[in-house]
Design an enzyme around this catalytic site. Sequence first.
Site, PDB file in Angstrom:
ATOM      1  N   LYS A  57      43.933  18.017  63.195  1.00  0.00           N
ATOM      2  CA  LYS A  57      42.936  17.420  64.091  1.00  0.00           C
ATOM      3  C   LYS A  57      43.670  16.744  65.244  1.00  0.00           C
ATOM      4  O   LYS A  57      44.705  16.089  65.021  1.00  0.00           O
ATOM      5  CB  LYS A  57      42.103  16.403  63.299  1.00  0.00           C
ATOM      6  CG  LYS A  57      40.925  15.813  64.046  1.00  0.00           C
ATOM      7  CD  LYS A  57      40.117  14.887  63.125  1.00  0.00           C
ATOM      8  CE  LYS A  57      38.881  14.323  63.795  1.00  0.00           C
ATOM      9  NZ  LYS A  57      38.075  13.493  62.868  1.00  0.00           N
TER      10      LYS A  57
ATOM     11  N   SER B 136      33.251  14.639  62.901  1.00  0.00           N
ATOM     12  CA  SER B 136      33.996  14.947  64.091  1.00  0.00           C
ATOM     13  C   SER B 136      35.141  15.957  63.884  1.00  0.00           C
ATOM     14  O   SER B 136      35.664  16.488  64.863  1.00  0.00           O
ATOM     15  CB  SER B 136      34.579  13.659  64.669  1.00  0.00           C
ATOM     16  OG  SER B 136      35.461  13.055  63.752  1.00  0.00           O
TER      17      SER B 136
ATOM     18  N   SER C 256      33.512  12.211  58.654  1.00  0.00           N
ATOM     19  CA  SER C 256      34.012  13.283  59.529  1.00  0.00           C
ATOM     20  C   SER C 256      34.865  14.352  58.880  1.00  0.00           C
ATOM     21  O   SER C 256      35.204  15.335  59.541  1.00  0.00           O
ATOM     22  CB  SER C 256      34.786  12.679  60.698  1.00  0.00           C
ATOM     23  OG  SER C 256      33.887  12.234  61.678  1.00  0.00           O
TER      24      SER C 256
HETATM   25  N1  GLN Z   1      29.779  10.685  62.739  1.00  0.00           N
HETATM   26  C1  GLN Z   1      30.251   9.358  62.510  1.00  0.00           C
HETATM   27  C2  GLN Z   1      30.449   8.667  63.832  1.00  0.00           C
HETATM   28  O1  GLN Z   1      30.065   9.212  64.801  1.00  0.00           O
HETATM   29  C3  GLN Z   1      31.508   9.402  61.703  1.00  0.00           C
HETATM   30  C4  GLN Z   1      32.684   9.774  62.507  1.00  0.00           C
HETATM   31  C5  GLN Z   1      33.957   9.848  61.727  1.00  0.00           C
HETATM   32  O2  GLN Z   1      33.962   9.818  60.492  1.00  0.00           O
HETATM   33  N2  GLN Z   1      35.043   9.888  62.449  1.00  0.00           N
HETATM   34  O3  GLN Z   1      30.966   7.606  63.916  1.00  0.00           O
END
Ligand code: GLN
Length: 474
Positions: A75, A150, A174
């Site tokens: 990532k 994400s 994410s």
């Molecule tokens: N979707 C969640 C957010 O927007 C979690 C994101 C993540 O785990 N990095 O914060």
Amino acid sequence: MRNVRDTARDVQNGDASALSVLEESLAQIRRRNEELNVFLHVDEDGARAAANAIDGRIARGENVGALAGVPVALKDNLCQTNIPTTCSSKILEGWRPPYNATVVDRLLAAGAIPVGKTNLDEFAMGSSTENSAFGPTRNPLDTSRVPGGSSGGSAAAVAADMTPLALGSDTGGSIRQPAALCGLIGVKPSYGLVSRYGLIAFASSLDQIGPLTKTVTDAAMALEVIAGHDPLDSTSLPEPSPSLVAHVEDGVAGKRIGVVRELIDGADADVVASVERAVEALKEAGATIIELSVPEFRLGLSAYYLIAPAEASSNLARFDGVRYGLRVDGDDVTSMMEATRTAGFGEEVKRRIMLGTYALSAGYYDAYYGQALKVRTLTIDAFRRAYHQADLLLGATTPSVAFEFGSKTADPMAMYLSDVFTIPSNLSGEPAISVPFGTGEAGLPIGVQLLGPGRSEGQLFAGARVLEIADGRP
Ligand code: GLN
């Protein structure tokens, strides 16, 4: 593309060269990356050099490690020396880290081959990878839909057979949410199990790095490699990496598994049906099923969307046009910083910085951030009570299968609700795993989630393996 276990075995035995495995991976990336937008950067030369080095060591009879010759996607919020690292943000334009994240060093030491950096929601803020400054990633299983986020690029890399392993980060879901939407295993480890040194911070009290793979064994192998104490991360648990692969076949006989109403209510009917079939499978494998209600979990989303933005507003203050990446000139320092941050950050990142700054500001701190921390404590206590009754908990990973592009971008709340089932484990710092179990609307995969107390990863892998077999993947 073969899985992690078979690839490592074949490379170590000399049945396949690391270079030939890598070329297969690079060819698949060339075939599909333009359409799917998975990789932001592919390091062909670096990967070939690493693969040749592995092949040389094997020719000399050396043992090169548990992930010998396994191509891995990172990532793009993980630092790798001299490789562009963007967090999918324009603000890091041109920046190349001078060091490796600890997880990257550990992958290399285990013989893995980092092939490139994957797309994400900018600074990991999002659930669909639509918030990337470099365009969205498409779900390889249905290109009209999102891969989740994400870590959407990391999930798509594995789902599209570009690499058998990818690393993601999970602050509110994410890793698990994109794993569920792309039909993969995704693990959010216990807080402190995996070093975050070299992970560009989003919300430091919640962030964890973990693997995305096609099989439970592969995930256990990868986590074993990246876990364990690291003096460079002050939140790292002072313990060596636990043995995990050894527990994959432990089964669930005699285990008490709590099915949590709040981790199912509100999910689509196809998702609920999958969880119900997972319950039957676990029962058949000898687990005792307990129905549980944990009302505190309903407060998790609200608490998360104060705590995570509050920490992000502080963590992202470092992107000021001086130290990293982009600089937009101004008449003085303040106007330079303002112009840089205005041009460099996307809409969602700005929304989070404003939310977080507001929640932390004098006069509002107690009402928002302080309240959220109290909810966090309630959540931790609620988990503790649940684990008096059950060894593991079960629920859905996401409320629905992969959704169509644009269907949630107009309404931030609709997008935030994608994480309603994954957030509690981040608030408590405890581990959870998403396992594909059955399919739903349009034949798309559904993920069910197993949750456990701190450092119960071995048990989680054993439970996940039972589900993997029951779902027809022996
Ligand atoms: N979707 C969640 C957010 O927007 C979690 C994101 C993540 O785990 N990095 O914060």
